[in-house]
Design a protein around this motif. Structure first.
Motif, PDB file in Angstrom:
ATOM      1  N   GLU A  49      54.482  88.901  58.363  1.00  0.00           N
ATOM      2  CA  GLU A  49      54.525  90.225  58.997  1.00  0.00           C
ATOM      3  C   GLU A  49      54.043  91.312  58.037  1.00  0.00           C
ATOM      4  O   GLU A  49      54.385  91.328  56.857  1.00  0.00           O
ATOM      5  CB  GLU A  49      55.945  90.550  59.458  1.00  0.00           C
ATOM      6  CG  GLU A  49      56.046  91.885  60.194  1.00  0.00           C
ATOM      7  CD  GLU A  49      57.454  92.174  60.672  1.00  0.00           C
ATOM      8  OE1 GLU A  49      57.604  92.847  61.703  1.00  0.00           O
ATOM      9  OE2 GLU A  49      58.405  91.724  60.001  1.00  0.00           O
ATOM     10  N   ARG A  51      52.573  95.749  58.058  1.00  0.00           N
ATOM     11  CA  ARG A  51      52.532  97.000  58.826  1.00  0.00           C
ATOM     12  C   ARG A  51      51.148  97.606  58.672  1.00  0.00           C
ATOM     13  O   ARG A  51      50.605  97.672  57.568  1.00  0.00           O
ATOM     14  CB  ARG A  51      53.604  97.975  58.332  1.00  0.00           C
ATOM     15  CG  ARG A  51      53.748  99.226  59.217  1.00  0.00           C
ATOM     16  CD  ARG A  51      55.034  99.968  58.870  1.00  0.00           C
ATOM     17  NE  ARG A  51      54.957 100.577  57.553  1.00  0.00           N
ATOM     18  CZ  ARG A  51      54.544 101.820  57.316  1.00  0.00           C
ATOM     19  NH1 ARG A  51      54.172 102.599  58.321  1.00  0.00           N
ATOM     20  NH2 ARG A  51      54.526 102.294  56.089  1.00  0.00           N
ATOM     21  N   ASN A  59      45.767  92.176  68.477  1.00  0.00           N
ATOM     22  CA  ASN A  59      46.730  91.092  68.611  1.00  0.00           C
ATOM     23  C   ASN A  59      46.072  90.000  69.463  1.00  0.00           C
ATOM     24  O   ASN A  59      45.802  90.204  70.639  1.00  0.00           O
ATOM     25  CB  ASN A  59      48.008  91.595  69.287  1.00  0.00           C
ATOM     26  CG  ASN A  59      49.088  90.533  69.389  1.00  0.00           C
ATOM     27  OD1 ASN A  59      48.810  89.358  69.605  1.00  0.00           O
ATOM     28  ND2 ASN A  59      50.342  90.953  69.262  1.00  0.00           N
ATOM     29  N   GLN A  64      46.022  93.007  72.870  1.00  0.00           N
ATOM     30  CA  GLN A  64      46.313  94.429  72.806  1.00  0.00           C
ATOM     31  C   GLN A  64      45.916  94.981  71.432  1.00  0.00           C
ATOM     32  O   GLN A  64      46.047  94.292  70.414  1.00  0.00           O
ATOM     33  CB  GLN A  64      47.798  94.688  73.050  1.00  0.00           C
ATOM     34  CG  GLN A  64      48.268  94.274  74.435  1.00  0.00           C
ATOM     35  CD  GLN A  64      47.608  95.106  75.523  1.00  0.00           C
ATOM     36  OE1 GLN A  64      47.601  96.340  75.469  1.00  0.00           O
ATOM     37  NE2 GLN A  64      47.061  94.424  76.521  1.00  0.00           N
ATOM     38  N   ILE A  66      46.480  97.041  68.173  1.00  0.00           N
ATOM     39  CA  ILE A  66      47.649  97.386  67.368  1.00  0.00           C
ATOM     40  C   ILE A  66      47.466  98.790  66.819  1.00  0.00           C
ATOM     41  O   ILE A  66      46.417  99.125  66.250  1.00  0.00           O
ATOM     42  CB  ILE A  66      47.833  96.366  66.225  1.00  0.00           C
ATOM     43  CG1 ILE A  66      48.036  94.965  66.804  1.00  0.00           C
ATOM     44  CG2 ILE A  66      49.005  96.750  65.327  1.00  0.00           C
ATOM     45  CD1 ILE A  66      47.920  93.852  65.780  1.00  0.00           C
ATOM     46  N   MET A  67      48.470  99.631  66.972  1.00  0.00           N
ATOM     47  CA  MET A  67      48.384 101.027  66.568  1.00  0.00           C
ATOM     48  C   MET A  67      48.849 101.190  65.130  1.00  0.00           C
ATOM     49  O   MET A  67      49.681 100.423  64.630  1.00  0.00           O
ATOM     50  CB  MET A  67      49.237 101.899  67.503  1.00  0.00           C
ATOM     51  CG  MET A  67      48.917 101.725  68.983  1.00  0.00           C
ATOM     52  SD  MET A  67      47.191 102.144  69.368  1.00  0.00           S
ATOM     53  CE  MET A  67      47.228 103.921  69.036  1.00  0.00           C
ATOM     54  N   GLY A  69      50.919 102.190  62.117  1.00  0.00           N
ATOM     55  CA  GLY A  69      52.368 102.304  62.007  1.00  0.00           C
ATOM     56  C   GLY A  69      53.106 101.128  62.615  1.00  0.00           C
ATOM     57  O   GLY A  69      54.301 100.944  62.341  1.00  0.00           O
ATOM     58  N   GLU A  70      52.440 100.317  63.429  1.00  0.00           N
ATOM     59  CA  GLU A  70      53.077  99.172  64.058  1.00  0.00           C
ATOM     60  C   GLU A  70      53.041  97.953  63.144  1.00  0.00           C
ATOM     61  O   GLU A  70      52.191  97.838  62.256  1.00  0.00           O
ATOM     62  CB  GLU A  70      52.392  98.839  65.385  1.00  0.00           C
ATOM     63  CG  GLU A  70      52.598  99.880  66.467  1.00  0.00           C
ATOM     64  CD  GLU A  70      51.972  99.479  67.787  1.00  0.00           C
ATOM     65  OE1 GLU A  70      52.340 100.086  68.815  1.00  0.00           O
ATOM     66  OE2 GLU A  70      51.119  98.566  67.801  1.00  0.00           O
ATOM     67  N   SER A  71      53.966  97.044  63.411  1.00  0.00           N
ATOM     68  CA  SER A  71      53.995  95.782  62.676  1.00  0.00           C
ATOM     69  C   SER A  71      53.070  94.775  63.355  1.00  0.00           C
ATOM     70  O   SER A  71      52.787  94.869  64.557  1.00  0.00           O
ATOM     71  CB  SER A  71      55.414  95.219  62.617  1.00  0.00           C
ATOM     72  OG  SER A  71      56.258  96.071  61.862  1.00  0.00           O
ATOM     73  N   LEU A  72      52.593  93.812  62.571  1.00  0.00           N
ATOM     74  CA  LEU A  72      51.720  92.763  63.099  1.00  0.00           C
ATOM     75  C   LEU A  72      51.979  91.465  62.354  1.00  0.00           C
ATOM     76  O   LEU A  72      52.558  91.466  61.262  1.00  0.00           O
ATOM     77  CB  LEU A  72      50.249  93.170  62.961  1.00  0.00           C
ATOM     78  CG  LEU A  72      49.748  93.533  61.545  1.00  0.00           C
ATOM     79  CD1 LEU A  72      49.324  92.294  60.753  1.00  0.00           C
ATOM     80  CD2 LEU A  72      48.595  94.531  61.630  1.00  0.00           C
ATOM     81  N   THR A  77      46.288  88.183  64.189  1.00  0.00           N
ATOM     82  CA  THR A  77      45.675  89.506  64.212  1.00  0.00           C
ATOM     83  C   THR A  77      44.252  89.422  63.671  1.00  0.00           C
ATOM     84  O   THR A  77      44.007  88.753  62.670  1.00  0.00           O
ATOM     85  CB  THR A  77      46.477  90.507  63.360  1.00  0.00           C
ATOM     86  OG1 THR A  77      47.807  90.605  63.861  1.00  0.00           O
ATOM     87  CG2 THR A  77      45.820  91.880  63.378  1.00  0.00           C
TER      88      THR A  77
END
Length: 333
Positions: A49, A51, A59, A64, A66-67, A69-72, A77
């Motif tokens: 994981e 950020r 994703n 989708q 990924i913005m 600040g979001e986690s991935l 990814t």
């Protein structure tokens, strides 16, 4: 969708790697020799994981975007643009904080007249992150820690050591005796800054004396796993032919791995003056034909050997920053 090769930068390590359009981030990092912890390839374990600090990513599970600040999960990814990611599990060379582990002694066997191969297994292996070329300490009760290079790749499940021991070398022999007699041992790892957190961007020269080969083995295993294709050479110096305890392994690397060259340097059996053999090893390295302005050197051996080699290579034109050895840290002059 944007195409072409993108760049990903991992913070706080400061390590970067290329991302091809067909690769997820975990695959791309592995190709660059950056060991991102993971135990699955579908986002279930969540060990990889990170950020997203900047850029745009996809994703691959739900398609989708990924913005920021979001986690991935790096394993699922892909990079749409250049990225900056935050992942504390990836550290720069020498920055992994040491931890104490209880290790199971899986195997102890003599592989030469005075060198033992030790295999340790850790129940908490997923918690262990180290770089190729680092070392550990074996901590026995009522005695000072004993330090040994890790001979296995960071991707290997077991931890391999090469320990040179005879009854005259009290501390090392005490460790071997303890490993043979006891089912478990306490180790602290990792230690050391002379290691590879990512595949180098230039040719690589290893210079080892004696059991300094163990550190080289860790890095060679790692580079072969990451399909490193720059020239790699090993100069291994020993007093006597029987001291080159895994010569067949080094010769196998040379046969099977195209970038690799192995040069054994064996001292004169009739003259066991070690400083003389250091000079012999250094002279052989100087005749290697490397462009000293474009090579990274990793040296493993005694302080006398390492500083003799460093002075010679810097004098020949090697930038001092391209010479790496743990000796510079634990035995500064």
């Amino acid at each position: 969708m944007a195409t072409g090769v993108k760049q990903a930068l991992l913070q706080p390590a400061g390590l970067s790697f290329d991302c091809h359009s067909a690769d997820d981030l975990l695959t791309a990092a592995a190709r660059a020799g950056i060991a991102v912890p993971a135990s699955c390839r579908n986002g279930v374990c969540e060990i990889c994981e990170a950020r997203l600090l900047s850029g745009s990513a996809l994703n691959t599970r739900n398609q989708q975007t990924i913005m920021v600040g979001e986690s991935l999960m790096m394993c699922r990814t892909k990079a749409l643009t250049d990225l900056e990611l935050e992942i504390d599990a990836v550290m720069a060379a020498g920055q992994n904080p040491p931890k104490t582990f209880q290790a199971k002694v899986a195997d102890v066997r003599a592989i030469s007249h005075d060198v033992y191969r030790v295999e340790l297994q850790l129940n908490r292996r997923r918690e262990l992150s180290f770089h190729a070329g680092q070392y550990l300490s074996v901590n026995l009760p009522d005695t000072d820690p004993c330090y040994f290079s890790i001979a296995s790749s960071p991707l290997a499940q077991a931890v391999e050591l090469h320990i040179q021991a005879t009854p005259e070398w009290v501390s090392a022999q005490k460790v071997i005796d303890a490993l043979i007699q006891g089912p478990e041992v306490t180790v602290e790892m990792p230690h050391g800054k002379a290691c590879l957190a990512a595949a180098p961007e230039k040719p690589l020269l290893f210079v080892a004396a004696g059991t300094g080969f163990a550190q080289v083995k860790s890095m060679v295993d790692y580079l072969r796993e990451t399909r490193f294709d720059q020239p790699v050479a090993l100069y291994w110096g020993v007093r006597r032919p029987e001291d080159m305890y895994l010569r067949e392994l080094a010769e196998t690397w040379q046969r099977e791995w195209e970038p690799f060259t192995f040069v054994p340097v064996v001292g004169d059996d009739e003259d066991n003056d070690w400083s003389g053999h250091h000079d012999q090893l250094v002279d052989a390295v100087l005749r290697s034909g490397f462009d000293w302005r474009n090579v990274q050197v990793m040296a493993s051996g005694s302080p006398v050997m390492v500083y003799t080699l460093m002075d010679a290579l810097v004098g020949a034109g090697l930038p001092e920053g391209d010479f790496h050895s743990d000796v510079l840290e634990y035995a500064p002059r």
